[in-house]
Motif scaffolding. Structure first.
Motif, PDB file in Angstrom:
ATOM      1  N   LYS A   1       1.397   4.654  -2.868  1.00 20.39           N
ATOM      2  CA  LYS A   1       0.800   5.924  -2.453  1.00 20.39           C
ATOM      3  C   LYS A   1       1.673   7.102  -2.860  1.00 20.39           C
ATOM      4  O   LYS A   1       2.901   7.008  -2.881  1.00 20.39           O
ATOM      5  CB  LYS A   1       0.604   5.947  -0.930  1.00 20.39           C
ATOM      6  CG  LYS A   1      -0.519   5.047  -0.420  1.00 20.39           C
ATOM      7  CD  LYS A   1      -0.663   5.165   1.086  1.00 20.39           C
ATOM      8  CE  LYS A   1      -1.819   4.318   1.602  1.00 20.39           C
ATOM      9  NZ  LYS A   1      -1.974   4.434   3.070  1.00 20.39           N
ATOM     10  N   HIS A   2       0.990   8.235  -3.124  1.00 23.10           N
ATOM     11  CA  HIS A   2       1.695   9.491  -3.315  1.00 23.10           C
ATOM     12  C   HIS A   2       2.066  10.078  -1.955  1.00 23.10           C
ATOM     13  O   HIS A   2       1.568   9.647  -0.912  1.00 23.10           O
ATOM     14  CB  HIS A   2       0.816  10.481  -4.090  1.00 23.10           C
ATOM     15  CG  HIS A   2       0.634  10.111  -5.528  1.00 23.10           C
ATOM     16  ND1 HIS A   2       1.518  10.485  -6.520  1.00 23.10           N
ATOM     17  CD2 HIS A   2      -0.344   9.387  -6.141  1.00 23.10           C
ATOM     18  CE1 HIS A   2       1.099  10.019  -7.684  1.00 23.10           C
ATOM     19  NE2 HIS A   2      -0.025   9.354  -7.487  1.00 23.10           N
TER      20      HIS A   2
ATOM     21  N   ASP B   1       7.798   5.763  -0.483  1.00 22.95           N
ATOM     22  CA  ASP B   1       7.292   4.955  -1.600  1.00 22.95           C
ATOM     23  C   ASP B   1       8.418   4.187  -2.278  1.00 22.95           C
ATOM     24  O   ASP B   1       8.249   3.033  -2.683  1.00 22.95           O
ATOM     25  CB  ASP B   1       6.537   5.826  -2.602  1.00 22.95           C
ATOM     26  CG  ASP B   1       7.408   6.929  -3.182  1.00 22.95           C
ATOM     27  OD1 ASP B   1       8.460   7.224  -2.586  1.00 22.95           O
ATOM     28  OD2 ASP B   1       7.032   7.494  -4.228  1.00 22.95           O
TER      29      ASP B   1
ATOM     30  N   ASP C   1      -0.523  11.104   0.517  1.00 23.25           N
ATOM     31  CA  ASP C   1      -1.375  10.024   1.022  1.00 23.25           C
ATOM     32  C   ASP C   1      -0.659   9.152   2.048  1.00 23.25           C
ATOM     33  O   ASP C   1      -1.242   8.183   2.540  1.00 23.25           O
ATOM     34  CB  ASP C   1      -1.843   9.160  -0.165  1.00 23.25           C
ATOM     35  CG  ASP C   1      -3.059   8.325   0.171  1.00 23.25           C
ATOM     36  OD1 ASP C   1      -3.755   8.661   1.143  1.00 23.25           O
ATOM     37  OD2 ASP C   1      -3.320   7.332  -0.536  1.00 23.25           O
ATOM     38  N   TRP C   2       0.588   9.482   2.392  1.00 23.15           N
ATOM     39  CA  TRP C   2       1.344   8.621   3.297  1.00 23.15           C
ATOM     40  C   TRP C   2       0.743   8.578   4.701  1.00 23.15           C
ATOM     41  O   TRP C   2       0.846   7.574   5.391  1.00 23.15           O
ATOM     42  CB  TRP C   2       2.798   9.089   3.388  1.00 23.15           C
ATOM     43  CG  TRP C   2       3.563   8.821   2.140  1.00 23.15           C
ATOM     44  CD1 TRP C   2       3.194   8.014   1.104  1.00 23.15           C
ATOM     45  CD2 TRP C   2       4.832   9.367   1.772  1.00 23.15           C
ATOM     46  NE1 TRP C   2       4.133   8.020   0.114  1.00 23.15           N
ATOM     47  CE2 TRP C   2       5.163   8.846   0.495  1.00 23.15           C
ATOM     48  CE3 TRP C   2       5.708  10.239   2.372  1.00 23.15           C
ATOM     49  CZ2 TRP C   2       6.326   9.164  -0.165  1.00 23.15           C
ATOM     50  CZ3 TRP C   2       6.886  10.568   1.723  1.00 23.15           C
ATOM     51  CH2 TRP C   2       7.192  10.035   0.465  1.00 23.15           C
TER      52      TRP C   2
ATOM     53  N   ASN D   1       0.340   5.262  -7.453  1.00 25.04           N
ATOM     54  CA  ASN D   1       1.618   5.885  -7.807  1.00 25.04           C
ATOM     55  C   ASN D   1       2.615   4.793  -8.173  1.00 25.04           C
ATOM     56  O   ASN D   1       3.019   4.003  -7.321  1.00 25.04           O
ATOM     57  CB  ASN D   1       2.140   6.718  -6.636  1.00 25.04           C
ATOM     58  CG  ASN D   1       3.510   7.301  -6.919  1.00 25.04           C
ATOM     59  OD1 ASN D   1       3.864   7.555  -8.069  1.00 25.04           O
ATOM     60  ND2 ASN D   1       4.282   7.525  -5.868  1.00 25.04           N
TER      61      ASN D   1
ATOM     62  N   PRO E   1      -4.807   3.082  -1.583  1.00 28.13           N
ATOM     63  CA  PRO E   1      -4.326   4.423  -1.957  1.00 28.13           C
ATOM     64  C   PRO E   1      -5.426   5.245  -2.622  1.00 28.13           C
ATOM     65  O   PRO E   1      -6.286   4.710  -3.335  1.00 28.13           O
ATOM     66  CB  PRO E   1      -3.179   4.127  -2.930  1.00 28.13           C
ATOM     67  CG  PRO E   1      -2.838   2.684  -2.723  1.00 28.13           C
ATOM     68  CD  PRO E   1      -4.097   2.015  -2.293  1.00 28.13           C
ATOM     69  N   GLN E   2      -5.381   6.547  -2.378  1.00 28.85           N
ATOM     70  CA  GLN E   2      -6.331   7.435  -3.041  1.00 28.85           C
ATOM     71  C   GLN E   2      -6.049   7.524  -4.535  1.00 28.85           C
ATOM     72  O   GLN E   2      -6.966   7.696  -5.336  1.00 28.85           O
ATOM     73  CB  GLN E   2      -6.267   8.823  -2.396  1.00 28.85           C
ATOM     74  CG  GLN E   2      -6.696   8.850  -0.933  1.00 28.85           C
ATOM     75  CD  GLN E   2      -6.661  10.243  -0.345  1.00 28.85           C
ATOM     76  OE1 GLN E   2      -6.557  11.236  -1.076  1.00 28.85           O
ATOM     77  NE2 GLN E   2      -6.746  10.338   0.974  1.00 28.85           N
TER      78      GLN E   2
ATOM     79  N   SER F   1       0.823  -1.208   0.000  1.00 30.40           N
ATOM     80  CA  SER F   1       0.000   0.000   0.000  1.00 30.40           C
ATOM     81  C   SER F   1       0.855   1.255   0.000  1.00 30.40           C
ATOM     82  O   SER F   1       0.610   2.189  -0.788  1.00 30.40           O
ATOM     83  CB  SER F   1      -0.928  -0.016   1.223  1.00 30.40           C
ATOM     84  OG  SER F   1      -1.649   1.195   1.335  1.00 30.40           O
ATOM     85  N   THR F   2       1.868   1.303   0.858  1.00 26.59           N
ATOM     86  CA  THR F   2       2.718   2.495   0.932  1.00 26.59           C
ATOM     87  C   THR F   2       3.512   2.698  -0.346  1.00 26.59           C
ATOM     88  O   THR F   2       3.752   3.835  -0.768  1.00 26.59           O
ATOM     89  CB  THR F   2       3.677   2.378   2.132  1.00 26.59           C
ATOM     90  OG1 THR F   2       2.921   2.121   3.322  1.00 26.59           O
ATOM     91  CG2 THR F   2       4.470   3.656   2.318  1.00 26.59           C
TER      92      THR F   2
ATOM     93  N   ASN G   1      -2.348   8.563   5.413  1.00 28.33           N
ATOM     94  CA  ASN G   1      -3.657   7.919   5.385  1.00 28.33           C
ATOM     95  C   ASN G   1      -3.535   6.492   5.918  1.00 28.33           C
ATOM     96  O   ASN G   1      -2.806   5.677   5.351  1.00 28.33           O
ATOM     97  CB  ASN G   1      -4.190   7.913   3.953  1.00 28.33           C
ATOM     98  CG  ASN G   1      -5.576   7.307   3.859  1.00 28.33           C
ATOM     99  OD1 ASN G   1      -6.239   7.071   4.869  1.00 28.33           O
ATOM    100  ND2 ASN G   1      -6.026   7.062   2.641  1.00 28.33           N
TER     101      ASN G   1
END
Length: 320
Positions: free
Chosen positions: A37-38, A285, A41-42, A53, A49-50, A33-34, A44
């Motif tokens: 993510k952008h 990321d 969004d870290w 990336n 992820p929203q 997930s991480t 969150n």
């Protein structure tokens, strides 16, 4: 009453297994997930992820061009500071947009493949010969060797590291690059060979000796009987031993950090991931993407070898 208890027991068992599996897979889900993510969004806590990336994966795999590399938002704020001189801004921007200091993930992965596959292959060959000798042949000291084959695991790697390095220095191997590489190969083989011999020895004893005797009666030598009879019937265990040796070499960090520390061109992925924390790519990321790519070969290895993980190949081979 018994039926209700049985149903409750099944439900409890399913819940327990589900909790155990979820607890085991949660760290890997968090890593994935991480890595997708952008930066915004870290924070969150959601695993979804929203926005996806893939830039970290592209950069690690060498698919991102220099002009496509974006400066992180935190660094962009520093560059927007009017008090910062133009020369310092250009120096900071050049650090984050040049390819000179990009993380060479492909080189480190190739090094890990070289060490792990090479050591696993050699260890498997010697394990086959040693395990067959212990399980089939009669010779002096067989019982002592059979019972002491796992003795190397009674002492931890931390305790062996210093004397092994001193021995390598005394004979002049650790003072050169190729000597250090050779020492690391030997250590990986020594670490994995005893268990490989133990596993294969127990498996070979389960193969009926009559099958080898029948092959030798048909004109095969003992070596040909091993190649044509024993090894094909042992494919499940051979695959298991190879995977075990491969994983040991792939994940090993302690000895690699000692013997390869001064030779960065031969650094393996465990060493490289540590370096990633202090490089310009030390962003979450990229760190998590590198971790996922490090896990990928092990997962692929298990998927391809799963079809060998079955037994019963000798059933019906000999009449009762």
């Amino acid at each position: 009453m018994l039926g209700k208890r049985s149903l409750k027991g099944r439900i409890g068992f399913v819940l327990a297994v589900g909790l155990l599996v979820s607890f085991s897979l949660l760290p890997f889900a968090q890593i994935l997930s991480t890595s997708l993510k952008h930066q915004f969004d870290w924070g969150n806590p959601s695993l979804i992820p929203q926005a996806i990336n893939l830039e970290a994966y592209k950069e690690l795999l060498g698919l991102t061009k220099t002009e496509e590399i974006q400066i992180p938002a935190a660094i962009q704020k520093i560059l927007n500071n009017p008090k910062l001189s133009r020369e310092k801004k250009e120096a900071i921007a050049a650090k984050y947009t040049s390819n000179d200091n990009l993380f060479p993930f492909g080189k480190y992965m190739l090094n890990s493949v070289m060490f792990s596959v090479g050591a696993a292959s050699i260890s498997l060959i010697f394990a086959v010969m040693g395990a067959y000798s212990i399980s089939r042949l009669r010779f002096g000291g067989k019982v002592v060797i059979q019972r002491s084959v796992l003795f190397v695991y009674m002492v931890g790697g931390v305790l062996l590291m210093v004397p092994l390095y001193q021995m390598a220095m005394n004979v002049g191997l650790a003072s050169s690059m190729w000597g250090s590489v050779f020492c690391l190969f030997l250590i990986y083989i020594v670490q994995t060979l005893p268990v490989g011999m133990y596993m294969l020895g127990n498996y070979f004893r389960g193969i009926p000796l009559a099958l080898e005797e029948a092959a030798m009666m048909d004109g095969c030598s003992r070596t040909e009987a091993i190649i044509k009879v024993v090894l094909p019937l042992s494919l499940p265990m051979l695959a298991t031993v190879f995977i075990y040796c491969f994983i040991i070499g792939w994940n090993e960090y302690l000895f690699a950090s000692v013997f390869l520390k001064q030779y960065p061109e031969f650094h393996t992925l465990p060493l490289a991931l540590q370096e990633l924390f202090v490089s310009k790519n030390a962003i979450w990321d990229r760190i998590m993407a590198a971790s996922m790519l490090t896990l990928a070969p092990i997962v692929v290895c298990f998927l391809f070898a799963s079809r060998f993980m079955k037994g019963g190949n000798t059933e019906g081979g000999v009449k009762g």
